[in-house]
Design a protein around this motif. Structure first.
Motif, mmCIF file in Angstrom:
data_model
loop_
_atom_site.group_PDB
_atom_site.id
_atom_site.type_symbol
_atom_site.label_atom_id
_atom_site.label_comp_id
_atom_site.label_asym_id
_atom_site.label_seq_id
_atom_site.Cartn_x
_atom_site.Cartn_y
_atom_site.Cartn_z
ATOM 1 N N ALA A 23 0.746 -1.192 -0.079
ATOM 2 C CA ALA A 23 -0.130 0.034 -0.030
ATOM 3 C C ALA A 23 0.848 1.259 -0.138
ATOM 4 O O ALA A 23 0.639 2.324 -0.671
ATOM 5 C CB ALA A 23 -1.144 0.135 1.140
ATOM 6 N N VAL A 24 1.751 1.194 0.575
ATOM 7 C CA VAL A 24 3.004 2.300 0.778
ATOM 8 C C VAL A 24 3.670 2.572 -0.499
ATOM 9 O O VAL A 24 3.491 3.671 -1.008
ATOM 10 C CB VAL A 24 3.839 2.121 1.864
ATOM 11 C CG1 VAL A 24 4.948 3.467 1.491
ATOM 12 C CG2 VAL A 24 3.156 2.493 3.229
ATOM 13 N N GLY A 31 2.652 9.043 -6.423
ATOM 14 C CA GLY A 31 3.014 10.470 -6.343
ATOM 15 C C GLY A 31 2.501 10.948 -5.145
ATOM 16 O O GLY A 31 2.534 12.254 -4.798
ATOM 17 N N LEU A 32 1.881 10.110 -4.218
ATOM 18 C CA LEU A 32 1.428 10.712 -3.008
ATOM 19 C C LEU A 32 2.492 10.198 -1.699
ATOM 20 O O LEU A 32 3.237 9.054 -1.945
ATOM 21 C CB LEU A 32 0.134 9.822 -2.385
ATOM 22 C CG LEU A 32 -0.788 9.859 -3.396
ATOM 23 C CD1 LEU A 32 -1.896 8.939 -3.165
ATOM 24 C CD2 LEU A 32 -1.376 11.322 -3.251
ATOM 25 N N PRO A 33 2.861 11.223 -0.866
ATOM 26 C CA PRO A 33 3.818 10.822 0.146
ATOM 27 C C PRO A 33 3.364 9.876 1.106
ATOM 28 O O PRO A 33 2.192 9.760 1.441
ATOM 29 C CB PRO A 33 3.875 12.239 0.981
ATOM 30 C CG PRO A 33 2.674 13.097 0.678
ATOM 31 C CD PRO A 33 2.157 12.698 -0.712
ATOM 32 N N ALA A 34 4.077 8.737 1.610
ATOM 33 C CA ALA A 34 3.439 7.667 2.139
ATOM 34 C C ALA A 34 4.639 7.101 2.984
ATOM 35 O O ALA A 34 5.851 7.262 2.514
ATOM 36 C CB ALA A 34 3.120 6.653 1.247
ATOM 37 N N VAL A 45 -0.547 8.425 4.570
ATOM 38 C CA VAL A 45 -0.775 8.779 3.014
ATOM 39 C C VAL A 45 -1.139 10.193 2.971
ATOM 40 O O VAL A 45 -2.262 10.489 3.226
ATOM 41 C CB VAL A 45 -1.499 7.764 2.153
ATOM 42 C CG1 VAL A 45 -1.309 8.296 0.599
ATOM 43 C CG2 VAL A 45 -0.918 6.384 2.212
ATOM 44 N N GLY A 46 -0.440 10.831 2.303
ATOM 45 C CA GLY A 46 -0.699 12.292 2.019
ATOM 46 C C GLY A 46 -1.218 13.023 3.243
ATOM 47 O O GLY A 46 -2.461 13.876 3.251
ATOM 48 N N GLN A 139 -7.647 9.026 -4.287
ATOM 49 C CA GLN A 139 -8.022 10.726 -4.234
ATOM 50 C C GLN A 139 -8.353 11.052 -2.672
ATOM 51 O O GLN A 139 -8.392 12.051 -2.272
ATOM 52 C CB GLN A 139 -9.055 11.233 -5.291
ATOM 53 C CG GLN A 139 -10.305 10.902 -5.052
ATOM 54 C CD GLN A 139 -10.608 9.510 -5.820
ATOM 55 O OE1 GLN A 139 -9.720 8.837 -6.209
ATOM 56 N NE2 GLN A 139 -12.094 9.239 -5.902
ATOM 57 N N LEU A 140 -9.068 9.851 -2.286
ATOM 58 C CA LEU A 140 -9.452 10.342 -0.840
ATOM 59 C C LEU A 140 -8.102 10.290 0.029
ATOM 60 O O LEU A 140 -8.642 10.855 1.385
ATOM 61 C CB LEU A 140 -10.103 8.869 -0.265
ATOM 62 C CG LEU A 140 -11.500 8.607 -0.943
ATOM 63 C CD1 LEU A 140 -12.176 7.090 -0.544
ATOM 64 C CD2 LEU A 140 -12.516 9.775 -0.577
ATOM 65 N N LEU A 141 -6.968 10.341 -0.305
ATOM 66 C CA LEU A 141 -5.789 10.078 0.660
ATOM 67 C C LEU A 141 -5.000 11.531 0.224
ATOM 68 O O LEU A 141 -3.959 11.685 0.481
ATOM 69 C CB LEU A 141 -4.997 9.224 0.574
ATOM 70 C CG LEU A 141 -5.705 7.702 1.146
ATOM 71 C CD1 LEU A 141 -4.806 6.466 0.904
ATOM 72 C CD2 LEU A 141 -5.845 8.097 2.539
ATOM 73 N N THR A 142 -5.729 12.452 -0.592
ATOM 74 C CA THR A 142 -4.937 13.715 -0.992
ATOM 75 C C THR A 142 -5.395 14.844 -0.231
ATOM 76 O O THR A 142 -6.344 14.850 0.318
ATOM 77 C CB THR A 142 -5.110 13.913 -2.678
ATOM 78 O OG1 THR A 142 -6.385 14.205 -2.881
ATOM 79 C CG2 THR A 142 -4.652 12.712 -3.522
#
Length: 142
Positions: A23-24, A31-34, A45-46, A139-142
């Protein structure tokens, strides 16, 4: 010369940890920080803390529906590891828990309010077909 080594049987804990790392990795590739958060269950995440649940045998098992419903994590990532690949279902925690409770109550109603084989069991299951709407909802984690 390369020699194929037999694969050792993995434990549930190893599968879960692999799912957290997957998942990470998936978040990072998007492109999400995790990063991993804590030793067992969560990742970040994000800026969101997400509970990670891993299924490698077809469904996510929940030992106690009441404890699951009482959780407060705002995001849940269901990782489904199959022979064909890895699938990620990113869900709103409150909505997912409500959906699981509704399905569990419906099941109990169908069997007369008491589990037929083990009346004391509090377990329930989340099947992949129950969460298709959450597939890749990163997108729920941005």
């Amino acid at each position: 010369m390369l020699v194929a080594m037999p694969l050792a049987s993995r434990t549930h804990a190893q599968t879960h940890q692999a799912g957290r790392h997957l998942a990470v990795a998936e978040a990072l590739l998007r492109g999400l920080p995790a990063r991993l958060k804590g030793a067992q269950t969560y990742i970040e995440v994000g800026g969101h803390t997400a509970q990670v649940m891993v299924a490698a045998k077809g469904a996510w098992m929940i030992a106690d529906i009441e404890k699951f419903a009482a959780l407060t994590c705002t995001r849940v990532i269901l990782v489904h590891i199959t022979a064909d690949g890895r699938y990620f279902y990113v869900a709103d925690g409150d909505t997912l828990r409500a959906e699981v409770q509704t399905r569990h109550k419906r099941f109990l109603e169908q069997v007369g309010g008491v589990r037929p084989r083990n009346p004391d069991s509090r377990s329930t299951v989340i099947k992949p077909e129950d969460v298709t709407a959450w597939l890749d909802q990163w997108q729920l984690l941005t």
